[in-house]
Write a protein that holds these residues in place. Structure first.
Motif, PDB file in Angstrom:
ATOM      1  N   GLY A 256       0.796  -1.216   0.000  1.00 37.78           N
ATOM      2  CA  GLY A 256       0.000   0.000   0.000  1.00 37.78           C
ATOM      3  C   GLY A 256       0.827   1.264   0.000  1.00 37.78           C
ATOM      4  N   LEU A 257       2.083   1.158   0.420  1.00 37.69           N
ATOM      5  CA  LEU A 257       2.946   2.335   0.496  1.00 37.69           C
ATOM      6  C   LEU A 257       3.593   2.668  -0.838  1.00 37.69           C
ATOM      7  N   SER A 258       3.662   1.704  -1.736  1.00 40.51           N
ATOM      8  CA  SER A 258       4.291   1.892  -3.040  1.00 40.51           C
ATOM      9  C   SER A 258       3.682   0.917  -4.035  1.00 40.51           C
ATOM     10  N   HIS A 259       3.566   1.359  -5.290  1.00 41.40           N
ATOM     11  CA  HIS A 259       3.045   0.493  -6.351  1.00 41.40           C
ATOM     12  C   HIS A 259       4.160  -0.027  -7.258  1.00 41.40           C
ATOM     13  N   ASP A 260       5.417   0.120  -6.835  1.00 43.39           N
ATOM     14  CA  ASP A 260       6.528  -0.331  -7.668  1.00 43.39           C
ATOM     15  C   ASP A 260       6.425  -1.820  -8.008  1.00 43.39           C
TER      16      ASP A 260
ATOM     17  N   ALA B  58       8.518 -13.639  -2.532  1.00 40.79           N
ATOM     18  CA  ALA B  58       9.899 -13.757  -3.009  1.00 40.79           C
ATOM     19  C   ALA B  58      10.783 -12.683  -2.378  1.00 40.79           C
ATOM     20  N   MET B  59      10.280 -11.454  -2.290  1.00 36.00           N
ATOM     21  CA  MET B  59      11.058 -10.382  -1.671  1.00 36.00           C
ATOM     22  C   MET B  59      11.198 -10.612  -0.172  1.00 36.00           C
ATOM     23  N   ALA B  60      10.155 -11.177   0.456  1.00 37.77           N
ATOM     24  CA  ALA B  60      10.241 -11.506   1.880  1.00 37.77           C
ATOM     25  C   ALA B  60      11.310 -12.566   2.115  1.00 37.77           C
ATOM     26  N   ALA B  61      11.407 -13.538   1.201  1.00 40.23           N
ATOM     27  CA  ALA B  61      12.444 -14.562   1.313  1.00 40.23           C
ATOM     28  C   ALA B  61      13.829 -13.935   1.208  1.00 40.23           C
ATOM     29  N   CYS B  62      13.979 -12.963   0.307  1.00 36.55           N
ATOM     30  CA  CYS B  62      15.261 -12.252   0.186  1.00 36.55           C
ATOM     31  C   CYS B  62      15.568 -11.473   1.457  1.00 36.55           C
ATOM     32  N   ASP B  63      14.547 -10.866   2.018  1.00 38.22           N
ATOM     33  CA  ASP B  63      14.692 -10.111   3.263  1.00 38.22           C
ATOM     34  C   ASP B  63      15.200 -11.030   4.376  1.00 38.22           C
TER      35      ASP B  63
ATOM     36  N   VAL C 241      20.341  -7.667  15.290  1.00 40.95           N
ATOM     37  CA  VAL C 241      19.097  -7.043  15.746  1.00 40.95           C
ATOM     38  C   VAL C 241      18.880  -5.699  15.050  1.00 40.95           C
ATOM     39  N   ILE C 242      19.969  -5.040  14.687  1.00 36.48           N
ATOM     40  CA  ILE C 242      19.844  -3.742  14.020  1.00 36.48           C
ATOM     41  C   ILE C 242      19.085  -3.886  12.707  1.00 36.48           C
ATOM     42  N   TYR C 243      19.316  -5.001  12.013  1.00 36.82           N
ATOM     43  CA  TYR C 243      18.586  -5.256  10.762  1.00 36.82           C
ATOM     44  C   TYR C 243      17.232  -5.900  11.037  1.00 36.82           C
ATOM     45  N   TRP C 244      17.202  -6.929  11.839  1.00 37.83           N
ATOM     46  CA  TRP C 244      15.980  -7.702  12.041  1.00 37.83           C
ATOM     47  C   TRP C 244      14.832  -6.866  12.595  1.00 37.83           C
ATOM     48  N   TRP C 245      15.140  -5.915  13.474  1.00 41.20           N
ATOM     49  CA  TRP C 245      14.077  -5.133  14.113  1.00 41.20           C
ATOM     50  C   TRP C 245      13.902  -3.756  13.481  1.00 41.20           C
ATOM     51  N   CYS C 246      14.756  -3.410  12.543  1.00 40.76           N
ATOM     52  CA  CYS C 246      14.634  -2.107  11.876  1.00 40.76           C
ATOM     53  C   CYS C 246      13.364  -2.088  11.011  1.00 40.76           C
ATOM     54  N   PRO C 247      12.535  -1.058  11.105  1.00 46.20           N
ATOM     55  CA  PRO C 247      11.299  -1.024  10.313  1.00 46.20           C
ATOM     56  C   PRO C 247      11.523  -0.809   8.816  1.00 46.20           C
ATOM     57  N   VAL C 248      12.704  -0.341   8.415  1.00 43.37           N
ATOM     58  CA  VAL C 248      12.924  -0.069   6.989  1.00 43.37           C
ATOM     59  C   VAL C 248      12.857  -1.342   6.152  1.00 43.37           C
ATOM     60  N   PRO C 249      13.643  -2.395   6.425  1.00 43.32           N
ATOM     61  CA  PRO C 249      13.479  -3.612   5.625  1.00 43.32           C
ATOM     62  C   PRO C 249      12.123  -4.287   5.823  1.00 43.32           C
ATOM     63  N   VAL C 250      11.564  -4.184   7.014  1.00 40.84           N
ATOM     64  CA  VAL C 250      10.244  -4.783   7.244  1.00 40.84           C
ATOM     65  C   VAL C 250       9.216  -4.174   6.296  1.00 40.84           C
ATOM     66  N   LEU C 251       9.211  -2.859   6.211  1.00 36.83           N
ATOM     67  CA  LEU C 251       8.200  -2.164   5.399  1.00 36.83           C
ATOM     68  C   LEU C 251       8.578  -2.100   3.922  1.00 36.83           C
ATOM     69  N   GLU C 252       9.851  -1.906   3.627  1.00 34.89           N
ATOM     70  CA  GLU C 252      10.267  -1.709   2.235  1.00 34.89           C
ATOM     71  C   GLU C 252      10.534  -3.015   1.496  1.00 34.89           C
ATOM     72  N   PHE C 253      11.042  -4.031   2.193  1.00 34.62           N
ATOM     73  CA  PHE C 253      11.360  -5.290   1.533  1.00 34.62           C
ATOM     74  C   PHE C 253      10.191  -6.269   1.587  1.00 34.62           C
TER      75      PHE C 253
ATOM     76  N   HIS D 190      10.107  -4.200  -2.476  1.00 32.85           N
ATOM     77  CA  HIS D 190      11.045  -3.476  -3.323  1.00 32.85           C
ATOM     78  C   HIS D 190      12.237  -4.351  -3.684  1.00 32.85           C
ATOM     79  N   VAL D 191      12.724  -4.156  -4.902  1.00 29.50           N
ATOM     80  CA  VAL D 191      13.783  -4.997  -5.444  1.00 29.50           C
ATOM     81  C   VAL D 191      15.125  -4.771  -4.744  1.00 29.50           C
ATOM     82  N   ASP D 192      15.234  -3.731  -3.926  1.00 28.59           N
ATOM     83  CA  ASP D 192      16.456  -3.510  -3.150  1.00 28.59           C
ATOM     84  C   ASP D 192      16.775  -4.715  -2.264  1.00 28.59           C
ATOM     85  N   ALA D 193      15.755  -5.491  -1.901  1.00 29.14           N
ATOM     86  CA  ALA D 193      15.992  -6.703  -1.110  1.00 29.14           C
ATOM     87  C   ALA D 193      16.892  -7.672  -1.865  1.00 29.14           C
ATOM     88  N   VAL D 194      16.683  -7.799  -3.168  1.00 29.09           N
ATOM     89  CA  VAL D 194      17.493  -8.701  -3.987  1.00 29.09           C
ATOM     90  C   VAL D 194      18.919  -8.167  -4.089  1.00 29.09           C
TER      91      VAL D 194
END
Length: 311
Positions: free
Chosen positions: A96-100, A173-178, A200-212, A217-221
């Motif tokens: 919902g935050l992006s249509h990419d 697929a992006m969640a698997a990459c995350d 923990v800095i990555y696992w609990w950070c909201p940026v990959p949770v929401l963006e990946f 977003h393909v940045d996960a790949v």
């Protein structure tokens, strides 16, 4: 005994923080589609999950690792479990935050039919036979050809081969990459002799949770390939340098900016690394060059759209 009590309190604190973050992520998921019209809907829950991530990082990294291997594994599992719980809340809900992600699926749909997304914009009348009712109406930048490099397009096509025209499949697929990013970070930390709890800095950070995981977003790949390159670069097995070059080439042809890591990873007369990187780039570009890269390929469109974004 004092150490055991502090460890227990730390674990209880992590559970409490994860419990506080869960309703905030649910709120972010529920308001995501309306954020474009009212950004304040995102402000407070977004700030809340950020504070949770900071608090969890402080709670863990201001302490020493547990003395026993069993306790260290339990704490690592607790940290990973929190990250998994946050991500699980967002799966199954369309981004919902992006249509990419809709553009990713549309590009793969075209490539699967032998049509170059580097030549035909979304609203090209020649593509009318390929339009569907779920993906095409939600694709953004409708008057532009795609900006995504061949590495990204190859990943979209791989997902399409499993589940055509499916946002849910792409999101998974992006969640698997995350999740793979989280695993590779632990491997990299252990390889460097660092505390694996720093993940923990990555696992609990909201940026990959929401963006990946949520926005897919393909940045996960690209991040997976960069981390794989870093792990390979620090390994001592034969052909590790070639593998590092291959992985970084895949990353660079997924999202371009990983090219900056060449400065960090390349060595003098590092022919294996150079060969691996050049080989992976050529192998990815050639099939799309045969399909058609258009006028200047993806790069000219990418740069043009970045300036529009800045405006």
């Amino acid at each position: 005994m004092a150490h055991d009590s502090r460890l227990t309190l730390r674990w209880l604190g992590l559970v409490a923080l994860a419990g506080a973050a869960i309703p905030l992520y649910v709120r972010l998921r529920d308001v995501a589609a309306r954020v474009g019209g009212d950004g304040t809907l995102f402000l407070w829950p977004g700030l809340g999950v950020t504070l949770v991530a900071v608090a969890a990082g402080w709670l863990v990294l201001s302490s020493r690792p547990a003395s026993s291997a069993r306790a260290r594994w339990i704490e690592l599992a607790l940290l990973a479990g929190g990250g998994l719980a946050f991500r699980a809340l967002l799966l199954g809900t369309p981004p919902g935050l992006s249509h990419d992600a809709y553009r990713y699926v549309w590009d793969a749909h075209l490539v699967a039919h032998g049509v170059s997304p580097y030549i035909h914009p979304v609203n090209d009348p020649a593509l009318i036979p390929y339009r569907d009712g779920a993906i095409w109406p939600l694709v953004n930048w409708r008057d532009a050809v795609t900006i995504y490099p061949p590495g990204a397009e190859a990943f979209y096509l791989l997902v399409h081969a499993v589940a055509p025209l499916s946002i849910s499949a792409l999101q998974l697929a992006m969640a698997a990459c995350d999740l793979l990013c989280g695993v590779l970070i632990v491997i990299l930390l252990r390889q460097r002799g660092l505390d694996p709890r720093r993940a923990v800095i990555y696992w609990w950070c909201p940026v990959p949770v929401l963006e990946f995981t949520f926005s897919a977003h393909v940045d996960a790949v690209a991040t997976v390939w960069v981390l794989a390159a870093l792990v390979a670069a620090g390994a001592r097995w034969r052909a590790a340098r070639v593998a590092a070059g291959i992985f970084l080439g895949l990353a660079a042809l997924t999202k371009l900016y990983p090219l900056l890591f060449v400065a960090a990873l390349a060595r003098r007369r590092d022919w294996g690394f150079a060969l691996g990187m050049a080989g992976s780039c050529v192998a990815l570009v050639l099939p799309f060059a045969a399909l058609g890269l258009g006028n200047g390929g993806f790069l000219g469109t990418y740069i043009t759209q970045r300036f529009v974004d800045q405006g």
